[in-house]
Every structure is written in C-alpha cells, then in structure tokens.
Design an enzyme around this catalytic site. Structure first.
Site, PDB file in Angstrom:
ATOM      1  N   HIS A 214       0.795  -1.233   0.000  1.00  0.00           N
ATOM      2  CA  HIS A 214       0.000   0.000   0.000  1.00  0.00           C
ATOM      3  C   HIS A 214       0.825   1.279   0.000  1.00  0.00           C
ATOM      4  CE1 HIS A 214       1.037  -0.225   4.248  1.00  0.00           C
ATOM      5  NE2 HIS A 214       0.766   1.058   4.316  1.00  0.00           N
TER       6      HIS A 214
HETATM    7  C1  UD1 Z   1      -1.736   5.386   6.237  1.00  0.00           C
HETATM    8  C2  UD1 Z   1      -0.410   5.797   6.866  1.00  0.00           C
HETATM    9  C3  UD1 Z   1       0.614   4.701   6.655  1.00  0.00           C
HETATM   10  C4  UD1 Z   1       0.086   3.360   7.118  1.00  0.00           C
HETATM   11  C5  UD1 Z   1      -1.226   3.086   6.423  1.00  0.00           C
HETATM   12  C6  UD1 Z   1      -1.833   1.783   6.843  1.00  0.00           C
HETATM   13  C7  UD1 Z   1       0.147   8.205   6.853  1.00  0.00           C
HETATM   14  C8  UD1 Z   1       1.010   9.208   6.212  1.00  0.00           C
HETATM   15  N1  UD1 Z   1       0.137   6.991   6.245  1.00  0.00           N
HETATM   16  O1  UD1 Z   1      -1.523   5.295   4.834  1.00  0.00           O
HETATM   17  O2  UD1 Z   1       1.775   5.012   7.401  1.00  0.00           O
HETATM   18  O3  UD1 Z   1       1.029   2.369   6.802  1.00  0.00           O
HETATM   19  O4  UD1 Z   1      -2.132   4.144   6.758  1.00  0.00           O
HETATM   20  O5  UD1 Z   1      -2.998   1.512   6.117  1.00  0.00           O
HETATM   21  O6  UD1 Z   1      -0.468   8.466   7.850  1.00  0.00           O
HETATM   22  N2  UD1 Z   1      -9.112   5.012   2.486  1.00  0.00           N
HETATM   23  C9  UD1 Z   1     -10.310   4.366   2.476  1.00  0.00           C
HETATM   24  N3  UD1 Z   1     -10.831   3.981   3.688  1.00  0.00           N
HETATM   25  C10 UD1 Z   1     -10.211   4.203   4.856  1.00  0.00           C
HETATM   26  C11 UD1 Z   1      -8.995   4.900   4.845  1.00  0.00           C
HETATM   27  C12 UD1 Z   1      -8.446   5.273   3.655  1.00  0.00           C
HETATM   28  O7  UD1 Z   1     -10.904   4.134   1.452  1.00  0.00           O
HETATM   29  O8  UD1 Z   1     -10.747   3.811   5.921  1.00  0.00           O
HETATM   30  C13 UD1 Z   1      -8.512   5.412   1.190  1.00  0.00           C
HETATM   31  C14 UD1 Z   1      -8.762   6.850   0.835  1.00  0.00           C
HETATM   32  O9  UD1 Z   1      -9.002   6.921  -0.523  1.00  0.00           O
HETATM   33  C15 UD1 Z   1      -7.445   7.538   1.138  1.00  0.00           C
HETATM   34  C16 UD1 Z   1      -6.437   6.411   0.882  1.00  0.00           C
HETATM   35  O10 UD1 Z   1      -7.117   5.210   1.252  1.00  0.00           O
HETATM   36  O11 UD1 Z   1      -7.234   8.638   0.338  1.00  0.00           O
HETATM   37  C17 UD1 Z   1      -5.189   6.534   1.693  1.00  0.00           C
HETATM   38  O12 UD1 Z   1      -5.497   6.701   3.093  1.00  0.00           O
HETATM   39  P1  UD1 Z   1      -4.501   7.566   4.035  1.00  0.00           P
HETATM   40  O13 UD1 Z   1      -4.967   7.521   5.435  1.00  0.00           O
HETATM   41  O14 UD1 Z   1      -4.291   8.904   3.411  1.00  0.00           O
HETATM   42  O15 UD1 Z   1      -3.135   6.837   3.892  1.00  0.00           O
HETATM   43  P2  UD1 Z   1      -2.762   5.298   3.849  1.00  0.00           P
HETATM   44  O16 UD1 Z   1      -2.237   4.974   2.506  1.00  0.00           O
HETATM   45  O17 UD1 Z   1      -3.869   4.436   4.372  1.00  0.00           O
END
Ligand code: UD1
Length: 378
Positions: A214
């Site tokens: 991811h």
């Molecule tokens: C975040 C953390 C990363 C961790 C990862 C675990 C930061 C900078 N990154 O990355 O360190 O390893 O979580 O998963 O804090 N989304 C959903 N549903 C959710 C959450 C996210 O659909 O419940 C989607 C959204 O489109 C979002 C994307 O996932 O834009 C990324 O989510 P985000 O929290 O920005 O970062 P992660 O890649 O999950």
C-alpha cells in the site's frame, strides 16, 4: 513527581489499533484492581474510517468504541494533518490531560503531537526512534518531528535508542519498553488460529503467499504497479497468492486498468482483512510479500519468511535478528526462489518483544520524572 490523573490515548489509522489496545487494557486493569486512579480517554482521529480498516480492529482487539471520534477522514497530507490538529486542539483544551499518548508514525501521530507541544501538554510517543533515513517516506517525516517534540520516547528496540541519542535527545527522555504490537499478537494468537479464514479462502497452511502492498512509492505510479502485477503473476506460477488489497491500492489498480483476479488466476484479491485473519495469514503463509511495517515485525515473531518490497526499513532488527529481507522488482523472482527453496526460517525474537511492553509503558508514564530521575527499564 505526581502520577498522571488523566491520559488521552490517540489512534488514527489501521496500524495504530493493535498498538493502543494493550495500553488501554493495561490501564483499565490497573484501575479495576485499584492500583491506579487514571481517567482514560481513547480518541480516534478518524484517519481510517471503513469498517474493514477500523471497526473490525476494535472488535478483534476487544476494545470499546472510542470515547471521541474526530472524524477527519482522508485528504492530502496537509489537509489531513491540519484537520486532525483543528479537531484535536479543542479536545485538549476541554480535557486538559496530564499526558497524551501517541503511537506509530501516521499523520494523526504527528498532528496530535504538534497540538500538545503548543498547548503545553506532555506527550509520550510509543514506537519512538525508528528511522528509515529516507525522508521521501511521509512516515519518516512524521517520526522525526514527533520524536523531536515528545517528552517521553518509548522505544521498541535498542537501535531506536541509538537513533534518538544520535539526534541529541536526552537519555532520560528515552525508555526501551519493547514492542507493544507483539503484546497484541501474543494476546490474540489463539483466536487468530481459530478464526476460520483458512476454510473461507480455501488455502492450506504453508501453501500460499500472503501479499499486502500500500505504500505510495509502490502503488501510486502505474508503471511500478504494472511491474508488481507482473511479479505477482510469476509468484502465482509457484504458489497461490492471497492479496489483501488496501483501498489506496485498489483505486490505483482501477486507475491503471490492471486486473489480477481473472478467472483461472491463482491470485486471489480480497478486501483488507481484520486483525485475527491477518495474523492467521502471516502465521501460516509460505512467505509474506509486503511493504507494511507491522507485518515485518509480526512475521519476525512468527518466524515466517518475509520479503519487504522497499529499499529500506525503519525496523532493522527484523532483518538482523528476524526473518525479514528487503527486495526489489529486479530481484524479487530470485528472492522468492530462495525462500521457496528452503524449509528453514532462521531468526530469533528481539529483546522485550515478550508480551509485556504495555506494562512497561504504563510504568514509564506513572514513574515519569522530567528532572531525569524517573525509573525505567534501561
Ligand atoms: C496510512 C499511513 C501509513 C500506514 C497506512 C496503513 C500516513 C502518512 N500513512 O496510509 O503510514 O502504513 O495508513 O494503512 O499516515 N481510504 C479508504 N478507507 C479508509 C482509509 C483510507 O478508502 O478507511 C482510502 C482513501 O481513498 C485515502 C487512501 O485510502 O485517500 C489513503 O489513506 P490515508 O490515510 O491517506 O493513507 P494510507 O495509505 O492508508
């Protein structure tokens, strides 16, 4: 030195939940036994919000729902960090806690630490001191800033102490408490082994590869993703692949028009799995291919071979002592051949990855002395 009366503990994203759970359970246990008088509040920033990314972990880890959910949701780094700050500040002003405990390295960790630094509230950082020395990783920036500002730095391994000392952090702010994620692993392994995911997915122990990817560097660009897809197809020629797909990765696959789950394919794309199912998959995989931090540690504890698709890791003990090794797309096939060619998985469990980190964390909080005369395990 006065013992803290009110503690806020913050969780924001999936890898935080298994780190806060043992601390929450330990504080509640002491309060119930009459050994501590602590008013505890669990704050969920809402950085992760899907049932599969958040709620399932509360259920699996036996945690009550959070006392407060800030509901920040997704956004760019600046938007997400700022939203957590804007919503956490009034909570700090209203609650006036003695300590805020933050864990890991996600944007919520950084945002809440910044708020505390500016409102004069003490912060303890659990999983302090880890460094990849790669500032292109957003988490590395979060780690450096969080550790520079936190009052009490609770480290999982001795390399983390060394990193902090090299950055000029005073010795008395650092406590090596061990790996709290392993507390959760040990407490949940029996339930994981009983969770039935094997039958549901139709896989046998030691006969499949478990894949989770991811990181933006791996999945956000369609060229990298296409190369990863090719590599996974090669893995699938050797053994079935269970790929638990993070929402970021699913969106990127769709954007790139990459379909790995075609009829007849041995690559099985599944939704993100809960804690127990993920532990079973790590425990029973022939090997794991990942870019997750937590899975590098879980596989080390469970002695499952782990290939980490990254140029570096902030968790070097998983390589020097555990079953992890770094790989890249040029080397992946050769590395997989090597992993599949041996039945031995070397490695041992690092010091203080023993299921008692939360006890040491709570001891450090209760015994903290800003003059440097507090007690600790170091
Ligand atoms: C975040 C953390 C990363 C961790 C990862 C675990 C930061 C900078 N990154 O990355 O360190 O390893 O979580 O998963 O804090 N989304 C959903 N549903 C959710 C959450 C996210 O659909 O419940 C989607 C959204 O489109 C979002 C994307 O996932 O834009 C990324 O989510 P985000 O929290 O920005 O970062 P992660 O890649 O999950």
């Amino acid at each position: 030195m006065t013992a803290p009366r009110k503690i806020l503990i913050v969780a924001g994203a999936r890898p935080n939940f298994m780190k806060v759970a043992p601390i929450v359970h330990e504080i509640k246990r002491r309060v119930k036994a009459g050994d501590a008088a602590i008013d505890l509040r669990l704050i969920h920033t809402g950085q992760h919000y899907d049932q599969a990314m958040s709620d399932v972990f509360f259920a699996d880890l036996g945690m009550s729902p959070p006392d407060i959910n800030l509901g920040v949701g997704s956004g760019t780094h600046a938007v997400q960090t700022a939203n957590v700050m804007c919503r956490f500040e009034p909570v700090c002003v209203a609650e006036r806690p003695d300590w805020v405990v933050v864990v890991g390295d996600v944007n919520s960790t950084l945002a809440c630490t910044l708020v505390c630094a500016k409102t004069g509230i003490k912060v303890a950082h659990v999983e302090a001191g880890l460094r990849s020395f790669d500032r292109s990783m957003p988490e590395e920036v979060n780690r450096i800033v969080t550790d520079a500002l936190a009052d009490l730095l609770l480290t999982p391994s001795l390399d983390a102490d060394d990193n902090l000392l090299h950055e000029g952090i005073a010795r008395h702010r650092i406590r090596m408490v061990g790996n709290v994620m392993i507390d959760s692993l040990i407490a949940n392994l029996a339930q994981a082994r009983d969770c039935g995911v094997s039958a549901r997915l139709g896989v046998q122990a030691r006969e499949f590869a478990y894949v989770t990817l991811h990181r933006p560097a791996n999945v956000d660009g369609s060229d990298e993703l296409r190369r990863i897809a090719g590599a996974l197809e090669r893995v699938a020629q050797r053994c079935p692949v269970i790929f638990a797909v993070h929402p970021r990765t699913r969106a990127a696959l769709q954007r790139g028009g990459i379909d790995l789950d075609r009829p007849g394919s041995r690559i099985r794309m599944i939704e993100p799995v809960g804690y127990h199912k993920s532990l079973w998959l790590v425990d029973n995989a022939r090997f794991v291919l990942t870019d997750s931090g937590g899975i590098q540690e879980e596989s080390t504890y469970l002695h499952t071979p782990c290939l980490t698709l990254r140029p570096n890791t902030e968790r070097p003990v998983t390589i020097s002592e555990g079953s992890n090794r770094l790989t890249n797309l040029d080397r992946l096939t050769a590395d997989i051949d090597e992993v599949l060619g041996t039945d031995d998985c070397h490695g041992h469990t690092p010091r203080y990855w023993d299921g008692h980190a939360a006890e040491r964390i709570v001891d450090a909080l209760l015994g903290y002395d800003s003059t440097g005369h507090g007690s600790g395990v170091n």
